[in-house]
Design an enzyme around this catalytic site. Structure first.
Site, PDB file in Angstrom:
ATOM      1  N   ALA A  57     -16.404  13.960  57.366  1.00 31.32           N
ATOM      2  CA  ALA A  57     -15.309  12.975  57.312  1.00 31.32           C
ATOM      3  C   ALA A  57     -14.686  12.918  55.916  1.00 31.32           C
ATOM      4  O   ALA A  57     -13.489  12.644  55.781  1.00 31.32           O
ATOM      5  CB  ALA A  57     -15.835  11.600  57.714  1.00 31.32           C
ATOM      6  N   GLY A  86     -16.651  12.356  63.840  1.00 32.62           N
ATOM      7  CA  GLY A  86     -16.806  12.462  65.294  1.00 32.62           C
ATOM      8  C   GLY A  86     -18.118  13.150  65.623  1.00 32.62           C
ATOM      9  O   GLY A  86     -18.772  13.736  64.742  1.00 32.62           O
ATOM     10  N   GLU A 131     -13.080  -4.822  67.193  1.00 43.62           N
ATOM     11  CA  GLU A 131     -12.874  -3.427  67.616  1.00 43.62           C
ATOM     12  C   GLU A 131     -12.656  -3.395  69.123  1.00 43.62           C
ATOM     13  O   GLU A 131     -13.361  -4.072  69.877  1.00 43.62           O
ATOM     14  CB  GLU A 131     -14.099  -2.583  67.238  1.00 43.62           C
TER      15      GLU A 131
HETATM   16  P1  FAD Z   1     -19.709  11.977  58.084  1.00 41.79           P
HETATM   17  O1  FAD Z   1     -19.380  10.934  57.074  1.00 41.79           O
HETATM   18  O2  FAD Z   1     -19.073  13.283  57.947  1.00 41.79           O
HETATM   19  O3  FAD Z   1     -21.270  12.091  58.172  1.00 41.79           O
HETATM   20  C1  FAD Z   1     -21.891  12.850  59.209  1.00 41.79           C
HETATM   21  C2  FAD Z   1     -23.213  13.401  58.723  1.00 41.79           C
HETATM   22  O4  FAD Z   1     -22.973  14.421  57.744  1.00 41.79           O
HETATM   23  C3  FAD Z   1     -24.095  12.365  58.013  1.00 41.79           C
HETATM   24  O5  FAD Z   1     -25.422  12.642  58.330  1.00 41.79           O
HETATM   25  C4  FAD Z   1     -23.828  12.613  56.545  1.00 41.79           C
HETATM   26  O6  FAD Z   1     -24.921  12.219  55.708  1.00 41.79           O
HETATM   27  C5  FAD Z   1     -23.644  14.121  56.530  1.00 41.79           C
HETATM   28  N1  FAD Z   1     -22.785  14.571  55.433  1.00 41.79           N
HETATM   29  C6  FAD Z   1     -21.612  14.028  55.057  1.00 41.79           C
HETATM   30  N2  FAD Z   1     -21.091  14.691  54.008  1.00 41.79           N
HETATM   31  C7  FAD Z   1     -21.975  15.685  53.723  1.00 41.79           C
HETATM   32  C8  FAD Z   1     -21.986  16.724  52.759  1.00 41.79           C
HETATM   33  N3  FAD Z   1     -20.996  16.852  51.867  1.00 41.79           N
HETATM   34  N4  FAD Z   1     -23.043  17.590  52.770  1.00 41.79           N
HETATM   35  C9  FAD Z   1     -24.042  17.461  53.675  1.00 41.79           C
HETATM   36  N5  FAD Z   1     -24.064  16.487  54.621  1.00 41.79           N
HETATM   37  C10 FAD Z   1     -23.044  15.621  54.632  1.00 41.79           C
HETATM   38  N6  FAD Z   1     -16.739   8.362  66.942  1.00 41.79           N
HETATM   39  C11 FAD Z   1     -15.636   8.702  67.660  1.00 41.79           C
HETATM   40  O7  FAD Z   1     -15.594   9.788  68.241  1.00 41.79           O
HETATM   41  N7  FAD Z   1     -14.574   7.828  67.783  1.00 41.79           N
HETATM   42  C12 FAD Z   1     -14.546   6.622  67.170  1.00 41.79           C
HETATM   43  O8  FAD Z   1     -13.574   5.872  67.283  1.00 41.79           O
HETATM   44  C13 FAD Z   1     -15.682   6.255  66.373  1.00 41.79           C
HETATM   45  N8  FAD Z   1     -15.699   5.069  65.708  1.00 41.79           N
HETATM   46  C14 FAD Z   1     -16.779   4.764  64.907  1.00 41.79           C
HETATM   47  C15 FAD Z   1     -16.755   3.566  64.178  1.00 41.79           C
HETATM   48  C16 FAD Z   1     -17.824   3.206  63.365  1.00 41.79           C
HETATM   49  C17 FAD Z   1     -17.770   1.923  62.566  1.00 41.79           C
HETATM   50  C18 FAD Z   1     -18.966   4.074  63.287  1.00 41.79           C
HETATM   51  C19 FAD Z   1     -20.138   3.670  62.447  1.00 41.79           C
HETATM   52  C20 FAD Z   1     -18.992   5.261  64.013  1.00 41.79           C
HETATM   53  C21 FAD Z   1     -17.900   5.628  64.818  1.00 41.79           C
HETATM   54  N9  FAD Z   1     -17.887   6.835  65.536  1.00 41.79           N
HETATM   55  C22 FAD Z   1     -16.783   7.160  66.292  1.00 41.79           C
HETATM   56  C23 FAD Z   1     -19.055   7.724  65.542  1.00 41.79           C
HETATM   57  C24 FAD Z   1     -18.990   8.821  64.466  1.00 41.79           C
HETATM   58  O9  FAD Z   1     -17.946   9.725  64.760  1.00 41.79           O
HETATM   59  C25 FAD Z   1     -20.336   9.550  64.473  1.00 41.79           C
HETATM   60  O10 FAD Z   1     -21.359   8.702  64.037  1.00 41.79           O
HETATM   61  C26 FAD Z   1     -20.394  10.906  63.756  1.00 41.79           C
HETATM   62  O11 FAD Z   1     -21.629  11.537  64.088  1.00 41.79           O
HETATM   63  C27 FAD Z   1     -20.359  10.800  62.243  1.00 41.79           C
HETATM   64  O12 FAD Z   1     -19.133  10.454  61.804  1.00 41.79           O
HETATM   65  P2  FAD Z   1     -18.904  10.090  60.245  1.00 41.79           P
HETATM   66  O13 FAD Z   1     -17.465   9.879  60.081  1.00 41.79           O
HETATM   67  O14 FAD Z   1     -19.829   9.013  59.811  1.00 41.79           O
HETATM   68  O15 FAD Z   1     -19.335  11.480  59.580  1.00 41.79           O
END
Ligand code: FAD
Length: 287
Positions: free
Chosen positions: A124, A108, A17
């Site tokens: 997401a 994000g 990465e």
């Molecule tokens: P989600 O999958 O949407 O989850 C977020 C929260 O919502 C979790 O607590 C989940 O349990 C909860 N949730 C999900 N779906 C539901 C639902 N249907 N009902 C209730 N709760 C729900 N950030 C950046 O800005 N840029 C990057 O390039 C970046 N790269 C990353 C790469 C990796 C490998 C990782 C692990 C993280 C990265 N992040 C990045 C950080 C990420 O954006 C944050 O951790 C953010 O807070 C959560 O993103 P997510 O896509 O996991 O969210």
């Protein structure tokens, strides 16, 4: 190439990465890091996306550079919390036109400056659905062996992860962790809940004292096993020794994960090719 096909064709996948530059002037140095990283036997390179979309064009530029200049598969990160449906569609069209085939779909983090949050996407999983509807992309998602900070507990977090996978994630990449047992517990729980896509382990080589303190906060407080904290306490004030010990720790972690049939290793290179090179030369024959 779709990353799903790489997972289908190899037992264990190695990825790196990198992050795009904050300033336009930094692009050359990131490209120079890419030019070194591709010399390693790596399967794909991912490019992060600045919070709030601050680097969206640079992310796509560098992902395109990785593919066109080096013929290496790239994975462009894309977050949706500050984006509307129209701008996501525009970005997907742009990425497709550039030949980018893989997206890490992210929610994000909430903007720290209290900037605008759009309401088009809450999670997401909703972005995953739209990318799949758009067509043509292989989609990855993030996951958290020690629970995402917004979730009440790991059970609930993995239930939510299942929704994201069912929306169309082809593979998952974990948040960094330093205690492999946390990863194995998470992997077992994910399997129990019916998640069967490949899960790649995110490994952050910690080589500088300031970085260690910052990363513990950024990772949402990843557990530090006592062998790590002892190492840190001993070499904290000796930068060269700390660097060597941090690399050795990452190599140990990866060796154990590979022996325990991890689907892939994703090294957070922090744009430092020499650290990635040292790690890969120690684990290369294990793949
Ligand atoms: P989600 O999958 O949407 O989850 C977020 C929260 O919502 C979790 O607590 C989940 O349990 C909860 N949730 C999900 N779906 C539901 C639902 N249907 N009902 C209730 N709760 C729900 N950030 C950046 O800005 N840029 C990057 O390039 C970046 N790269 C990353 C790469 C990796 C490998 C990782 C692990 C993280 C990265 N992040 C990045 C950080 C990420 O954006 C944050 O951790 C953010 O807070 C959560 O993103 P997510 O896509 O996991 O969210």
């Amino acid at each position: 190439m779709h990353i799903k096909d790489i997972f289908d064709s190899k037992k264990q996948v190695l990825s790196f990465e990198i992050f795009p530059p904050k300033q336009e002037s930094g692009t050359d140095s990131v490209k120079a890091a890419v030019d070194e990283l591709v010399k390693q036997p790596v399967d794909y390179i991912s490019v992060t996306y600045g919070a709030g979309g601050s680097t969206s064009k640079k992310t796509a530029d560098i992902a395109e550079y990785i593919q066109k200049r080096h013929g290496m598969t790239s994975l462009a990160h894309l977050s949706c919390i500050t984006a509307g449906k129209d701008s996501i569609k525009e970005m997907l069209d742009d990425m497709q036109a550039r030949g980018i085939e893989n997206i890490l779909a992210l929610r994000g983090d909430m903007p720290k400056d209290g900037g605008p949050v759009m309401t088009d996407y809450r999670y997401a999983s909703e972005l995953v659905t739209d990318i799949k509807k758009h067509g043509g992309f292989c989609v990855g998602g993030a996951c958290y062996p020690e629970c995402h900070p917004d979730s009440p507990d790991i059970e609930k977090d993995v239930d939510n992860l299942k929704i994201k996978v069912d929306a169309g994630c082809d593979f998952l990449v974990t948040q960094m962790f330093f205690d492999n047992d946390k990863f194995y517990e998470f992997r077992d729980l994910a399997a129990k809940k019916g998640i069967s896509v490949p899960i790649t382990a995110g490994i952050m080589p910690l080589t500088q004292a300031s970085q260690i303190k910052r990363m513990c906060i950024l990772s949402g407080g990843a557990s530090m096993p006592s062998k790590f904290t002892r190492m840190f306490a001993k070499y904290e004030n000796n930068p060269e020794a700390l660097k060597q010990a941090g690399i050795a720790y990452a190599v140990d972690q990866i060796t154990e994960l590979l022996s325990n049939d991890v689907d892939g290793i994703h090294i957070y290179t922090m744009n430092r090719p020499e650290t990635a090179q040292k790690i890969v030369s120690a684990i290369n024959s294990l793949f």
